[in-house]
Design a protein around this motif. Structure first.
Motif, short mmCIF file in Angstrom:
data_model
loop_
_atom_site.label_atom_id
_atom_site.label_comp_id
_atom_site.label_asym_id
_atom_site.label_seq_id
_atom_site.Cartn_x
_atom_site.Cartn_y
_atom_site.Cartn_z
N GLU A 1 1.07 -1.58 -0.36
CA GLU A 1 0.02 -0.08 -0.11
C GLU A 1 0.76 1.58 -0.27
O GLU A 1 1.99 1.36 0.42
N THR A 2 0.74 2.28 -0.36
CA THR A 2 1.02 3.59 -0.71
C THR A 2 -0.07 4.34 -0.74
O THR A 2 -0.81 4.44 -1.48
N GLN A 3 0.72 5.91 -0.77
CA GLN A 3 -0.32 7.08 -1.15
C GLN A 3 -0.84 7.13 -1.96
O GLN A 3 0.07 6.74 -3.10
N PRO A 4 -1.89 7.49 -2.34
CA PRO A 4 -3.13 7.61 -4.17
C PRO A 4 -2.64 9.16 -4.25
O PRO A 4 -3.20 9.69 -5.08
N LEU A 5 -1.06 9.29 -5.13
CA LEU A 5 -1.08 10.15 -5.35
C LEU A 5 -0.64 10.42 -6.45
O LEU A 5 0.10 9.05 -6.52
N SER A 6 -0.68 11.17 -7.65
CA SER A 6 -0.82 11.71 -8.50
C SER A 6 0.97 11.31 -9.03
O SER A 6 1.78 11.68 -8.59
N ARG A 7 0.92 11.22 -10.38
CA ARG A 7 2.47 11.41 -10.59
C ARG A 7 2.58 12.94 -10.51
O ARG A 7 3.89 13.35 -10.09
N ALA A 8 2.03 14.08 -11.10
CA ALA A 8 2.41 15.42 -10.61
C ALA A 8 1.92 15.70 -9.13
O ALA A 8 3.53 16.38 -8.03
N GLU A 9 1.53 14.97 -8.36
CA GLU A 9 1.67 15.51 -6.97
C GLU A 9 2.38 15.05 -6.24
O GLU A 9 3.09 15.51 -5.42
N LEU A 10 3.20 13.88 -6.62
CA LEU A 10 4.66 12.98 -6.13
C LEU A 10 5.76 13.90 -7.05
O LEU A 10 6.64 13.82 -5.92
N SER A 11 5.61 14.45 -7.94
CA SER A 11 6.41 15.55 -7.65
C SER A 11 7.01 16.30 -7.32
O SER A 11 8.00 16.88 -6.74
N LYS A 12 6.10 16.84 -7.22
CA LYS A 12 5.88 17.95 -6.35
C LYS A 12 6.30 18.04 -5.00
O LYS A 12 7.10 19.33 -3.96
N SER A 13 5.77 16.55 -4.49
CA SER A 13 6.39 16.89 -2.95
C SER A 13 8.05 15.95 -2.79
O SER A 13 9.06 17.02 -1.71
N LEU A 14 8.83 15.39 -3.95
CA LEU A 14 9.74 15.39 -4.06
C LEU A 14 10.75 16.85 -4.74
O LEU A 14 11.19 16.44 -3.45
N LYS A 15 10.48 17.24 -5.03
CA LYS A 15 10.91 18.94 -4.88
C LYS A 15 11.11 19.63 -3.66
O LYS A 15 12.03 19.97 -3.33
N ASP A 16 10.07 18.94 -2.42
CA ASP A 16 9.82 19.43 -1.87
C ASP A 16 11.19 18.87 -0.68
O ASP A 16 11.85 20.08 0.21
N HIS A 17 11.09 18.14 -1.02
CA HIS A 17 12.74 17.16 0.00
C HIS A 17 13.57 17.39 -0.36
O HIS A 17 14.42 17.24 0.28
N MET A 18 13.95 17.33 -1.74
CA MET A 18 15.24 16.90 -2.44
C MET A 18 15.36 18.38 -3.27
O MET A 18 16.91 18.68 -3.11
N GLY A 19 14.82 19.17 -3.36
CA GLY A 19 14.92 20.66 -4.09
C GLY A 19 14.98 20.61 -5.36
O GLY A 19 14.96 22.34 -6.10
N TYR A 20 14.71 19.65 -6.20
CA TYR A 20 14.34 19.46 -7.59
C TYR A 20 13.89 18.67 -8.09
O TYR A 20 13.54 17.56 -7.14
N THR A 21 12.76 18.38 -8.33
CA THR A 21 12.41 17.37 -9.76
C THR A 21 12.47 17.62 -11.18
O THR A 21 13.15 18.47 -11.48
N LEU A 22 11.75 16.89 -12.16
CA LEU A 22 12.20 16.64 -13.45
C LEU A 22 10.65 16.80 -13.93
O LEU A 22 9.33 16.64 -13.25
N GLU A 23 10.58 17.71 -15.43
CA GLU A 23 9.11 17.82 -15.79
C GLU A 23 9.27 18.22 -17.64
O GLU A 23 10.73 17.91 -18.04
N LEU A 24 8.29 17.30 -18.62
CA LEU A 24 8.43 17.45 -19.53
C LEU A 24 7.72 18.19 -20.43
O LEU A 24 6.41 18.50 -20.37
N LYS A 25 7.70 19.38 -20.52
CA LYS A 25 8.15 20.51 -21.71
C LYS A 25 8.68 20.85 -23.66
O LYS A 25 9.60 20.36 -23.12
N PRO A 26 8.43 21.52 -24.03
CA PRO A 26 8.91 22.20 -25.15
C PRO A 26 9.85 22.08 -24.97
O PRO A 26 10.19 22.99 -24.51
N SER A 27 10.64 21.59 -25.90
CA SER A 27 12.54 22.15 -26.10
C SER A 27 12.79 23.65 -26.06
O SER A 27 12.13 24.04 -26.84
N GLU A 28 14.30 23.96 -26.03
CA GLU A 28 14.37 25.28 -25.56
C GLU A 28 15.49 25.90 -26.96
O GLU A 28 15.68 26.33 -27.48
#
Length: 405
Positions: free
Chosen positions: A137-164
């Motif tokens: 059993e784990t917390q019912p978090l979406s990928r986006a919610e988990l990603s945001k929480s990881l940033k709070d813990h580690m200082g960074y996370t990753l995301e996909l968006k149009p390349s620069e």
């Protein structure tokens, strides 16, 4: 720390030009990469309290320590970082009743799972066994919610968006959301791991990279196919690496982005026999399991990460669910290999025995400088043995040539 990093960068440039006793150009490039990783990851381990004396000691060690010792230190540094990541993930995801000192032995549960043919794994069409291991059993978090929480813990996370990257074929890019120090593990390269014994089972064989931009090769010949992983999923689940997700890679770019000389190392398919693969409980929401989306830098741009081989010890069962890879076949396949530190190479004649230590031969992306809210750029080092795509601008022709010599 800025002054210390300048010293490290200078050391990296100096060591890259240092003479070596390696006769083979590919081995020369391998040694140069290990040396860089030793400096970057050791710098990261110093932390914010490091002083000039500490930095100088590591720089001196990089010039004196044997290649094997440097490899061991890199593995230790990377493992330490991934352990911190895994603990953060457990804090976020495990119910309060499970957050104890006892590790989560999810991998043990997979031992009793019936194994199936590796060939059926490669071509698909087989339903999963009915008695799969139970997913904790784990917390019912979406990928986006988990990603945001990881940033709070580690200082960074990753995301996909149009390349620069200013090229019409750049498509989506991989971006860091937050800040990470040099030497940090920025991303995992997820997917199915193929040892040299199983090249002929890579989907699309023999031209395995023709329409798959998500293949990558370690120096020891291990191939990782990230295509089945895609962008992950929305839960922790039993994963067999079978399903290829419905997302559209840039095939015009991907035809060259894969290991473009891999097909030359392959011959006829294996005949007869059964190849087996197990199931693993993996955290498919892993926010860092997106290394296969990193783009090659465009013109006048420089890479900010580099590939690092990482041998995950399967004895670390409490961390297993956070390692987004699964092994195709069995480790005990009789393949004659030569050992070079913790790396293994196919050999025509070798008196050395293979290692009994159970590991997953993975890859991670390591920051080569401090990163902050920017696109992750990786030097693809495409072979110069054939025509390169229009979007490819070499970062270092000498490195490209040595890597594929």
């Amino acid at each position: 720390m800025a002054f210390l990093f300048q010293k490290f960068q200078k050391a990296v440039r100096t060591l890259a030009k240092s003479p070596t006793f390696a006769k083979d150009p590919r081995q020369l490039q391998f040694e140069a990469d290990v040396n860089k990783l030793f400096l970057y990851t050791s710098y990261n381990r110093l932390g914010g309290n490091a002083d000039e004396k500490d930095a100088q000691e590591i720089i001196e060690l990089s010039g004196k320590a044997s290649l094997i010792d440097q490899q061991k230190q890199v593995q230790e540094n990377i493992h330490c970082h991934i352990r911190t990541f895994s603990k953060s993930m457990d804090v976020i995801l495990l119910p309060s009743s499970m957050k104890t000192e006892e590790p989560l032995h999810s991998s043990v549960q997979t031992n009793a799972v019936p194994r199936r043919s590796g060939l059926s794994f490669a071509v698909g069409g087989v339903a999963p066994p009915s008695n799969q291991p139970v997913v904790p059993e784990t917390q019912p978090l979406s990928r986006a919610e988990l990603s945001k929480s990881l940033k709070d813990h580690m200082g960074y996370t990753l995301e996909l968006k149009p390349s620069e990257i200013p090229h019409k074929e750049a498509g989506r890019g991989l971006f860091i959301d937050g800040e990470a120090e040099v030497g940090s593990v920025i991303a995992f390269y997820p997917g199915v791991i193929y040892s040299p014994a199983y090249y002929r089972y890579i989907p699309g064989y023999p031209r395995v990279d023709a329409e798959n931009p998500y293949l990558i090769t370690r120096y020891d010949g291990t191939v990782i196919n990230a295509q089945p992983w895609g962008e992950g999923a929305d839960s922790r689940e039993v994963w067999d690496g079978l399903t290829v997700p419905e997302f559209r890679p840039n095939i015009s770019q991907g035809a060259e982005k894969g290991s473009d000389r891999m097909w030359k190392m392959l011959s006829k398919p294996l005949e007869g026999g059964r190849r087996e693969i197990g199931l693993e409980i993996l955290e498919r929401r892993n926010p860092l399991a997106l290394g296969h989306f990193a783009n090659h830098p465009g013109k006048d741009m420089t890479p900010n990460v580099m590939v690092c081989p990482y041998d995950f010890p399967l004895t670390e069962m409490e961390m297993r669910t956070h390692i987004p890879n699964i092994l195709f076949g069995r480790d005990n396949e009789p393949v004659q290999m030569n050992r070079f530190g913790s790396f293994w190479f196919k050999s025509r004649s070798s008196t050395e025995s293979t290692s009994d230590v159970p590991v997953l031969k993975c890859l991670v992306l390591v920051a080569t400088r401090a990163l902050c809210d920017e696109e992750i750029l990786l030097n693809y080092r495409l072979s110069n043995s054939k025509r390169r795509p229009a979007w490819y601008t070499p970062v270092d022709e000498e490195e490209d040539r040595r890597r594929w010599s």
